[in-house]
Design a protein around this motif. Sequence first.
Motif, mmCIF file in Angstrom:
data_model
loop_
_atom_site.group_PDB
_atom_site.id
_atom_site.type_symbol
_atom_site.label_atom_id
_atom_site.label_comp_id
_atom_site.label_asym_id
_atom_site.label_seq_id
_atom_site.Cartn_x
_atom_site.Cartn_y
_atom_site.Cartn_z
ATOM 1 N N VAL A 61 33.266 50.660 38.879
ATOM 2 C CA VAL A 61 32.406 51.879 39.772
ATOM 3 C C VAL A 61 33.824 52.298 40.485
ATOM 4 C CG1 VAL A 61 31.055 52.787 41.701
ATOM 5 C CG2 VAL A 61 30.207 50.853 40.193
ATOM 6 N N GLU A 62 34.052 53.624 40.132
ATOM 7 C CA GLU A 62 35.265 54.169 40.500
ATOM 8 C C GLU A 62 35.132 54.760 41.961
ATOM 9 O OE1 GLU A 62 37.848 55.120 38.009
ATOM 10 O OE2 GLU A 62 36.650 55.423 36.261
ATOM 11 N N GLU A 63 36.215 54.535 42.655
ATOM 12 C CA GLU A 63 36.172 54.846 43.904
ATOM 13 C C GLU A 63 36.178 56.619 43.927
ATOM 14 O OE1 GLU A 63 38.345 52.864 42.650
ATOM 15 O OE2 GLU A 63 38.063 51.143 43.855
ATOM 16 N N GLU A 64 35.681 56.884 45.215
ATOM 17 C CA GLU A 64 35.492 58.634 45.202
ATOM 18 C C GLU A 64 36.968 59.209 45.344
ATOM 19 O OE1 GLU A 64 32.727 60.783 47.761
ATOM 20 O OE2 GLU A 64 32.141 58.842 47.913
ATOM 21 N N ASN A 65 37.760 58.377 46.118
ATOM 22 C CA ASN A 65 39.357 58.752 46.058
ATOM 23 C C ASN A 65 40.243 57.173 45.571
ATOM 24 O OD1 ASN A 65 38.948 61.325 47.678
ATOM 25 N ND2 ASN A 65 38.235 59.706 49.162
ATOM 26 N N ALA A 66 40.226 57.483 44.421
ATOM 27 C CA ALA A 66 40.701 56.140 43.766
ATOM 28 C C ALA A 66 42.272 56.137 43.787
ATOM 29 C CB ALA A 66 40.574 56.110 42.254
ATOM 30 N N PRO A 67 42.954 55.248 44.619
ATOM 31 C CA PRO A 67 44.036 54.900 44.639
ATOM 32 C C PRO A 67 44.887 54.992 43.082
ATOM 33 C CG PRO A 67 43.458 53.014 45.087
ATOM 34 C CD PRO A 67 42.150 53.952 44.591
ATOM 35 N N ALA A 68 45.980 55.544 42.882
ATOM 36 C CA ALA A 68 46.511 55.541 41.496
ATOM 37 C C ALA A 68 47.252 54.474 41.022
ATOM 38 C CB ALA A 68 47.488 56.808 41.590
ATOM 39 N N PHE A 69 46.868 53.956 40.068
ATOM 40 C CA PHE A 69 47.788 52.593 39.471
ATOM 41 C C PHE A 69 48.338 53.222 38.168
ATOM 42 C CE2 PHE A 69 44.924 50.609 42.500
ATOM 43 C CZ PHE A 69 45.735 49.532 42.666
ATOM 44 N N ASP A 70 49.482 52.694 37.655
ATOM 45 C CA ASP A 70 49.894 53.215 36.501
ATOM 46 C C ASP A 70 49.178 52.639 35.463
ATOM 47 O OD1 ASP A 70 52.392 54.205 37.688
ATOM 48 O OD2 ASP A 70 52.834 52.292 38.172
ATOM 49 N N LEU A 71 48.308 51.550 35.509
ATOM 50 C CA LEU A 71 47.412 51.005 34.505
ATOM 51 C C LEU A 71 46.420 50.301 35.100
ATOM 52 C CD1 LEU A 71 46.812 50.498 31.566
ATOM 53 C CD2 LEU A 71 48.340 48.464 31.711
ATOM 54 N N ASP A 72 44.943 50.708 34.554
ATOM 55 C CA ASP A 72 43.792 49.868 35.273
ATOM 56 C C ASP A 72 43.590 48.928 33.900
ATOM 57 O OD1 ASP A 72 41.352 50.788 37.194
ATOM 58 O OD2 ASP A 72 40.894 49.541 35.141
ATOM 59 N N LEU A 73 43.600 47.624 34.139
ATOM 60 C CA LEU A 73 43.495 46.575 33.186
ATOM 61 C C LEU A 73 42.248 45.751 33.416
ATOM 62 C CD1 LEU A 73 44.875 45.650 30.684
ATOM 63 C CD2 LEU A 73 46.427 43.847 32.435
ATOM 64 N N PRO A 74 41.119 46.127 32.528
ATOM 65 C CA PRO A 74 40.066 44.985 32.831
ATOM 66 C C PRO A 74 40.308 43.753 31.938
ATOM 67 C CG PRO A 74 39.408 47.186 32.318
ATOM 68 C CD PRO A 74 40.837 47.254 31.871
ATOM 69 N N LEU A 75 39.934 42.948 32.614
ATOM 70 C CA LEU A 75 40.199 41.356 31.861
ATOM 71 C C LEU A 75 38.987 40.565 31.982
ATOM 72 C CD1 LEU A 75 44.004 40.717 32.903
ATOM 73 C CD2 LEU A 75 43.080 41.603 30.631
ATOM 74 N N MET A 76 38.102 40.629 30.953
ATOM 75 C CA MET A 76 36.762 39.731 31.034
ATOM 76 C C MET A 76 37.325 38.518 30.319
ATOM 77 S SD MET A 76 33.553 41.998 30.721
ATOM 78 C CE MET A 76 32.717 40.810 31.972
ATOM 79 N N LEU A 77 37.285 37.412 30.996
ATOM 80 C CA LEU A 77 37.494 35.960 30.530
ATOM 81 C C LEU A 77 36.315 35.270 30.232
ATOM 82 C CD1 LEU A 77 39.903 34.883 33.318
ATOM 83 C CD2 LEU A 77 40.702 36.525 31.433
ATOM 84 N N ASP A 78 36.367 34.809 29.004
ATOM 85 C CA ASP A 78 35.025 34.083 28.762
ATOM 86 C C ASP A 78 35.417 32.421 28.130
ATOM 87 O OD1 ASP A 78 32.476 33.064 28.262
ATOM 88 O OD2 ASP A 78 32.107 34.644 26.695
ATOM 89 N N ASP A 79 34.636 31.536 28.280
ATOM 90 C CA ASP A 79 34.936 30.060 27.962
ATOM 91 C C ASP A 79 33.690 29.909 26.765
ATOM 92 O OD1 ASP A 79 35.353 27.510 27.729
ATOM 93 O OD2 ASP A 79 33.488 27.180 29.110
ATOM 94 N N TRP A 80 33.873 29.761 25.689
ATOM 95 C CA TRP A 80 32.898 29.605 24.486
ATOM 96 C C TRP A 80 33.051 28.385 23.992
ATOM 97 C CZ3 TRP A 80 30.936 34.489 22.526
ATOM 98 C CH2 TRP A 80 31.356 35.415 23.029
ATOM 99 N N ARG A 81 31.920 27.917 23.405
ATOM 100 C CA ARG A 81 31.830 26.662 22.637
ATOM 101 C C ARG A 81 31.403 27.088 21.302
ATOM 102 N NH1 ARG A 81 27.640 21.922 24.597
ATOM 103 N NH2 ARG A 81 28.812 22.201 26.676
ATOM 104 N N LEU A 82 32.463 26.832 20.586
ATOM 105 C CA LEU A 82 32.474 27.109 19.200
ATOM 106 C C LEU A 82 32.714 25.990 18.185
ATOM 107 C CD1 LEU A 82 35.033 30.088 19.142
ATOM 108 C CD2 LEU A 82 32.840 30.151 19.303
ATOM 109 N N THR A 83 32.140 26.024 16.980
ATOM 110 C CA THR A 83 32.211 24.823 15.867
ATOM 111 C C THR A 83 33.797 25.298 15.458
ATOM 112 O OG1 THR A 83 31.540 26.093 14.073
ATOM 113 C CG2 THR A 83 29.842 24.909 15.553
ATOM 114 N N ASP A 84 34.120 24.051 14.611
ATOM 115 C CA ASP A 84 35.408 24.137 13.841
ATOM 116 C C ASP A 84 35.431 25.551 13.182
ATOM 117 O OD1 ASP A 84 36.101 22.041 15.072
ATOM 118 O OD2 ASP A 84 35.869 20.670 13.305
ATOM 119 N N ASP A 85 34.231 25.825 12.486
ATOM 120 C CA ASP A 85 34.772 27.150 11.884
ATOM 121 C C ASP A 85 34.421 28.494 12.642
ATOM 122 O OD1 ASP A 85 32.014 26.592 11.802
ATOM 123 O OD2 ASP A 85 31.708 26.620 9.750
#
Length: 464
Positions: free
Chosen positions: A149-173
């Motif tokens: 949700v963007e701020e009405e008066n967003a402070p300026a950043f050089d880059l907006d970097l969303p990082l969604m981390l996830d921990d999966w349980r995977l099989t060997d393949d």
Amino acid sequence: MLLNRRTLLHGLGAAALSKPLLSAALAYDGFIELRAREAEAQLLAEGEPKTKVWAYGDRVPGPILRARQGEPFKVRFHNQLSQPSTVHWHGIRIENAMDGVANLTQAPVPPGESFNYIFTPPDAGTYWYHPHSRTWEQLARGLYGMLIVEEENAPAFDLDLPLMLDDWRLTDDGAIDETTLGNMMDKSHAGRLGNWVTVNGTSYPKISVPAGGLVRFRLANASNARVLDLKPGRLNGQIIAIDGQPVKPMELGSDPVSIAPAQRIDFAVRIPETEGSSFPLELAMRDRGIEIAELKITEKADTSHYKVTLPPNPLPLDMDLTTALNVDLRMEGGAMGSLQQASYKGELLTIRELVRKGNAWAFNGVSGRPDKPLFTVKRGRTVIVNMMNETAWPHAMHFHGHHVKVIERNGKPVADAPWRDTELMQRNDQIQVAFPADNPGKWMLHCHMLEHQVAGMATWFEVI
Ligand code: C2O
Ligand code: CU
């Protein structure tokens, strides 16, 4: 159109991301079309097998949705899965009917059908969306995405970097380990802990960041159950928001920053000037660290911004604690716990009988979401919930429709805690949280370790 254009502008800065993170398609009537269906994702390294997932918009994470603070936001959700689903807008102080909780705020959306979500987010910040129907399975299979949700008066950043981390349980393949989905061992212990960590759905992405630039990291933990401890390492900067809500900037020290399942944290990071070099993003895991992404310093940003304080959201500065409704929440059960019996669907069961029904936990002696609310409160009143973790496990307690503030932890008063929608409790912790019950409706309160939620750690309250 604005949504798309803004996304594109942000996207330009992020063009060097290993994988395009696009916004969803906008329909003629202003709705974003969001489809949940089976897809394939490259969770393992490039060249390794792909993983069959369930995904929003055919990718994991789903598209980054960008809403604007105080403006209506419209998403048409299409369920193209083989089972019912909903979309929950985690952390948004939303209108109750749009909260997406199956069988509490809406009927689950059957396969082949759609549902219109329309809401006006009151708060700016970093949020996320995920199903609220068999969440333990649907999230583990890849259904989640970031909601900004963007701020009405967003402070300026050089880059907006969303990082969604996830921990999966995977099989060997590289397949989702389906045989262990929702098994009793996970339910009664720490939940589904995985064996593979992804950042924005990829393993060890190389992410370009501008030399000398100021970057807004938006970190979110989409794991079913794992608390992720991010090592600040060479990240030089401040914590600027927690669970979407701005905080007074706090310097990143050397201690790892804990991000429990469902929590978010925003950093303002000043990237070093050394163009061409790179440094890892690292998690602390037990006695070692694991690197989860590489930040590559590219050419210098042409702007320079030093203001990192975010504008405040409309949350109260003060709460009237003297007239508050006080509620006790005793959390019991799990392996190595002392729970003897609990009521489940109106029936008093021994722990053995409970386990046979797939449950392992209880709140105030009740296992699973009861018919009656934990409490009912008149709109506007302050509520203090005294949460007592009488289990041997940590829990990530999530309040719907409201943000809460810790006022006391293990007997000691806490001043100035951040507003949170998800609070991590360690074993034997006792914490008091306070919040203004200012949002009418039926709201869930549950553990966001999803195997705990489905095995009994769920209740609800009503604001009238
Ligand atoms: Cu993120 Cu009740 O959920
Ligand atoms: Cu839990």
